[in-house]
Design a protein around this motif. Structure first.
Motif, PDB file in Angstrom:
ATOM      1  N   LEU A 110      37.859  48.946  39.175  1.00  0.00           N
ATOM      2  CA  LEU A 110      36.149  49.109  39.164  1.00  0.00           C
ATOM      3  C   LEU A 110      36.357  48.245  37.130  1.00  0.00           C
ATOM      4  CD1 LEU A 110      34.680  52.076  40.819  1.00  0.00           C
ATOM      5  CD2 LEU A 110      35.076  49.981  41.821  1.00  0.00           C
ATOM      6  N   ASP A 111      34.937  47.089  37.180  1.00  0.00           N
ATOM      7  CA  ASP A 111      35.507  47.908  35.129  1.00  0.00           C
ATOM      8  C   ASP A 111      34.706  48.737  34.571  1.00  0.00           C
ATOM      9  OD1 ASP A 111      32.702  47.156  35.662  1.00  0.00           O
ATOM     10  OD2 ASP A 111      32.131  45.280  35.611  1.00  0.00           O
ATOM     11  N   CYS A 112      34.811  48.745  33.681  1.00  0.00           N
ATOM     12  CA  CYS A 112      34.085  49.846  33.152  1.00  0.00           C
ATOM     13  C   CYS A 112      32.419  50.615  33.009  1.00  0.00           C
ATOM     14  CB  CYS A 112      34.337  49.948  31.749  1.00  0.00           C
ATOM     15  SG  CYS A 112      33.361  48.315  30.546  1.00  0.00           S
ATOM     16  N   GLU A 113      31.547  49.139  34.027  1.00  0.00           N
ATOM     17  CA  GLU A 113      30.028  49.393  34.632  1.00  0.00           C
ATOM     18  C   GLU A 113      29.891  49.797  35.990  1.00  0.00           C
ATOM     19  OE1 GLU A 113      27.768  46.530  33.175  1.00  0.00           O
ATOM     20  OE2 GLU A 113      28.275  46.639  31.104  1.00  0.00           O
ATOM     21  N   GLY A 114      31.969  50.500  36.165  1.00  0.00           N
ATOM     22  CA  GLY A 114      31.540  50.307  37.486  1.00  0.00           C
ATOM     23  C   GLY A 114      31.724  49.293  38.874  1.00  0.00           C
ATOM     24  N   ASN A 115      31.608  47.474  38.404  1.00  0.00           N
ATOM     25  CA  ASN A 115      31.299  46.854  39.287  1.00  0.00           C
ATOM     26  C   ASN A 115      33.029  46.579  39.700  1.00  0.00           C
ATOM     27  OD1 ASN A 115      28.792  46.659  38.710  1.00  0.00           O
ATOM     28  ND2 ASN A 115      29.438  45.493  36.472  1.00  0.00           N
ATOM     29  N   GLU A 116      32.584  45.853  40.470  1.00  0.00           N
ATOM     30  CA  GLU A 116      34.266  45.505  41.882  1.00  0.00           C
ATOM     31  C   GLU A 116      34.546  44.668  41.008  1.00  0.00           C
ATOM     32  OE1 GLU A 116      35.896  46.291  44.432  1.00  0.00           O
ATOM     33  OE2 GLU A 116      34.748  48.150  45.330  1.00  0.00           O
ATOM     34  N   GLN A 117      35.547  44.543  41.041  1.00  0.00           N
ATOM     35  CA  GLN A 117      36.929  43.082  39.733  1.00  0.00           C
ATOM     36  C   GLN A 117      37.280  42.325  40.487  1.00  0.00           C
ATOM     37  OE1 GLN A 117      37.838  44.033  35.774  1.00  0.00           O
ATOM     38  NE2 GLN A 117      39.007  45.747  36.555  1.00  0.00           N
ATOM     39  N   PRO A 118      37.322  40.936  41.446  1.00  0.00           N
ATOM     40  CA  PRO A 118      37.998  40.133  41.774  1.00  0.00           C
ATOM     41  C   PRO A 118      39.851  40.606  41.017  1.00  0.00           C
ATOM     42  CG  PRO A 118      36.920  39.179  39.690  1.00  0.00           C
ATOM     43  CD  PRO A 118      36.050  40.119  39.649  1.00  0.00           C
TER      44      PRO A 118
END
Length: 305
Positions: A110-118
């Protein structure tokens, strides 16, 4: 946590569990070693902060294993120090227990904002999430990464963070509680140890430990001069860091020479008393780690630490 807290806690633990002042002092000495990675040691400040060397370089299990070869008591002191620092918040940068191997993992799932990354086809192992810059910027100025506060960089959350801010209630509680334990041990009924014992040099053991303390404290002093050398009021004394640092290294060498017999006995105990166990650990543990990684990332799947 602060050095006096680490020292008092390690000394108290050593006295209570070994009832041996000499051993307790070795444990306390070991507890001072990890914070040497807070000193810049002439590393450019930007590299030091961006690479997050503090609470990583000497705050890890591999440092404990290395020092264990010298003395298990020094290694125990390092462990107690790192354990206490695991309670501290991101402001003090927590602890990176498995440095430098944690640096082999380059991304969070997850990125630093908690979003899934490819997923990256070149990467197979991930930490769960990335270190939020909004938390990293709360660190002390010399520990704060230099990238923009809002920049979301692929820096995995490699560290263990706790709930306690340095120099606040928990730190002071550890310090005062440890001093209380030391006093209780010292004045406990039936305790044959007394202040005069400290004045005795039994086989030179206390004097050897004293040289170790002197070496570590001189190195700390050199590091503090280096860290504060950019202060306009103190900058004119910055040149002193070189002879102070050299003095610390010399004292460290003298201490190592005085400890040589103890180190040899310790190494013989480790490698000669049960060499099969040592060989098994050296072979089986890496194979087990490698096997788990290959199993969890088979057929192109990603593995999350």
């Amino acid at each position: 946590m602060d050095l006096p807290t680490h020292f008092a806690f390690a000394l108290a633990a050593g006295l209570v569990f070994t009832n041996n002042p000499e051993v307790a002092l070795l444990i306390a000495l070991g507890s001072l070693i990890p914070d040497l990675d807070r000193e810049y040691w002439f590393i450019p400040k930007k590299i030091y902060s961006d690479e997050q060397i503090h609470r990583a370089g000497l705050h890890n299990v591999f440092m404990m294993a290395l020092v264990y070869l010298i003395s298990p008591y020094l290694s125990l002191g390092i462990f107690l120090h790192v354990l206490q620092d695991s309670f501290t918040t991101v402001k003090d940068r927590g602890v990176e227990w498995f440095y430098p191997f944690t640096r082999l993992v380059k991304r969070g799932r997850l990125d630093c904002e908690g979003n899934e990354q490819p997923l990256d086809p070149k990467e197979r192992v991930y930490f769960y999430q990335e270190d939020p810059p909004g938390l990293a910027k709360k660190a002390d100025s010399d520990l704060r990464p230099s990238y923009d506060d809002n920049e979301c960089r692929p820096v995995p959350w490699r560290r263990v963070y706790g709930f306690a801010q340095n120099s606040q209630i928990l730190d002071r509680s550890f310090l005062i509680g440890s001093i209380a334990v030391i006093l209780v041990w010292f004045f406990a009924p039936g305790n044959t140890f007394h202040i005069g014992t400290l004045m005795e040099v039994r086989s030179g053991s206390y004097s050897v430990i004293g040289v170790g303390f002197a070496a570590i404290l001189v190195l700390f002093f050199a590091g503090e001069v280096d860290r504060r050398g950019h202060n306009p009021k103190l900058g004119r004394f910055n040149f002193a860091k070189y002879p102070i640092f050299a003095s610390g290294i010399i004292l460290l060498g003298v201490w190592g020479a005085l400890m040589l017999d103890n180190i040899e006995r310790n190494l013989r105990t480790i490698f000669l008393s049960n060499p099969v166990s040592v060989i098994m650990v050296a072979i089986i543990v890496p194979l087990a780690v490698f096997g788990v990684i290959k199993w969890k990332t088979r057929r192109g799947r990603e593995g999350i630490v």
